[in-house]
Motif scaffolding. Sequence first.
Motif, PDB file in Angstrom:
ATOM      1  N   ASP A  79      25.879  -3.842 -15.306  1.00 43.91           N
ATOM      2  CA  ASP A  79      26.331  -3.085 -16.472  1.00 43.91           C
ATOM      3  C   ASP A  79      25.245  -2.186 -17.047  1.00 43.91           C
ATOM      4  O   ASP A  79      25.506  -1.049 -17.417  1.00 43.91           O
ATOM      5  CB  ASP A  79      26.824  -4.044 -17.563  1.00 43.91           C
ATOM      6  CG  ASP A  79      28.214  -4.590 -17.271  1.00 43.91           C
ATOM      7  OD1 ASP A  79      28.877  -4.069 -16.356  1.00 43.91           O
ATOM      8  OD2 ASP A  79      28.632  -5.541 -17.962  1.00 43.91           O
ATOM      9  N   GLU A  80      24.025  -2.694 -17.154  1.00 47.47           N
ATOM     10  CA  GLU A  80      22.969  -1.932 -17.818  1.00 47.47           C
ATOM     11  C   GLU A  80      22.084  -1.168 -16.839  1.00 47.47           C
ATOM     12  O   GLU A  80      21.622  -0.085 -17.131  1.00 47.47           O
ATOM     13  CB  GLU A  80      22.079  -2.862 -18.661  1.00 47.47           C
ATOM     14  CG  GLU A  80      22.768  -3.434 -19.885  1.00 47.47           C
ATOM     15  CD  GLU A  80      23.585  -4.675 -19.565  1.00 47.47           C
ATOM     16  OE1 GLU A  80      23.557  -5.118 -18.396  1.00 47.47           O
ATOM     17  OE2 GLU A  80      24.239  -5.198 -20.470  1.00 47.47           O
ATOM     18  N   GLN A  87      20.146  -1.913 -24.375  1.00 42.83           N
ATOM     19  CA  GLN A  87      21.377  -1.206 -24.724  1.00 42.83           C
ATOM     20  C   GLN A  87      21.766  -1.603 -26.141  1.00 42.83           C
ATOM     21  O   GLN A  87      21.786  -2.792 -26.470  1.00 42.83           O
ATOM     22  CB  GLN A  87      22.485  -1.584 -23.736  1.00 42.83           C
ATOM     23  CG  GLN A  87      23.767  -0.789 -23.922  1.00 42.83           C
ATOM     24  CD  GLN A  87      24.713  -0.993 -22.752  1.00 42.83           C
ATOM     25  OE1 GLN A  87      24.552  -0.417 -21.687  1.00 42.83           O
ATOM     26  NE2 GLN A  87      25.700  -1.837 -22.942  1.00 42.83           N
ATOM     27  N   GLY A 146      29.061  -2.176 -19.667  1.00 45.30           N
ATOM     28  CA  GLY A 146      28.181  -1.101 -19.222  1.00 45.30           C
ATOM     29  C   GLY A 146      28.796   0.236 -19.554  1.00 45.30           C
ATOM     30  O   GLY A 146      29.994   0.340 -19.844  1.00 45.30           O
TER      31      GLY A 146
END
Length: 342
Positions: free
Chosen positions: A90-91, A182, A249
């Motif tokens: 996701d990141e 994030q 993400g």
Amino acid sequence: MPVKIYTQESLLIQEHRKHIFFIFLELSFTHKEWIRDYFELSAQPRPADYFVWPLCLSYTRRIGEYQSYLNFIKEADAQQKKVWVYTGGDEGWSQFKQPQRLVHFRLAGFKSSYNLPTEVLPTFIQDPLADKELNIIKNPLPPYRLGFVGHADGSLRKWVKEVLLYLKKQVKRISRDNIDFQSFYPSSVRRFYYLEKLGYLKNLKTDYILRRQYRAAATSDLVRRKATEEEFKENIKDNLFTFCMRGGGNFSVRFYETLAQGRIPLYLETDTQLPLTDKINWDNHFLRLYPKDTVSEIEFKLTAFIKANDLEALQLKNRNLWENYLTREAYAKHLFLKYRSE
């Protein structure tokens, strides 16, 4: 002639399969014939066109192979070769010292924060029409159907849960996972409110199935999971438009699912770069919305979009886009065409 790539082949083992860059999956695991038209492994560094690190970088750190990666970079510098690196999840992870010749492959991240050449990977999905024909929605008329199946919950309880999950992820990020920072983004909560806002549009008819948990909490029950996946696909098929926005993400798997079924995304822009922007004029394929758009602004944009497009033709156009650019084979071909000439 295929592009020759050099890598640390000792890491191409079953144990790492989930974290391997997709080109090596096709070359060393699935052994697809088409990949050999575009790429081949070079046993020695000198004849190679590119050095390509085989594993996701954050995973590389997690398993204690980061020094091997640094040695690989030094060897590429000595050979004056460009290096391709990959971060998944996701990141993603980009906190590394990069050589001038490095190209970063990732699922998205935030476009405004890119600090080196970046190739965005599509989310590679199985063809939802593998054994079916594309079903064009003929002569669509208002109110146009807008679909969504998924995790969306605007309750206070969900807000609290999202906060706790975010804090837990930050502890994990610092202590083990080596992923990019994030900001807090409660995607399921925001998704609920954006869907609610779209419900006020006069020329849309909503067809929502809102779930309180990801995949309706069916991740371990195979029968139930299959049923929820079919419900998800059927909803896309039945509706001309599908709402697509980021999740954990900064990218949307649903976006690619929608294109693959020849439907039209209503896409919420969150500083995301899409794949192959040098090849694709993305705004010819979907309606781009922004988080601060009001109901009247969205209504205006939607009306203008519908007037500017043949909605029947756009369905076929979007299916062709997915087939010709966003599958594994198609994407690999475009990488080959771009980088063989450098």
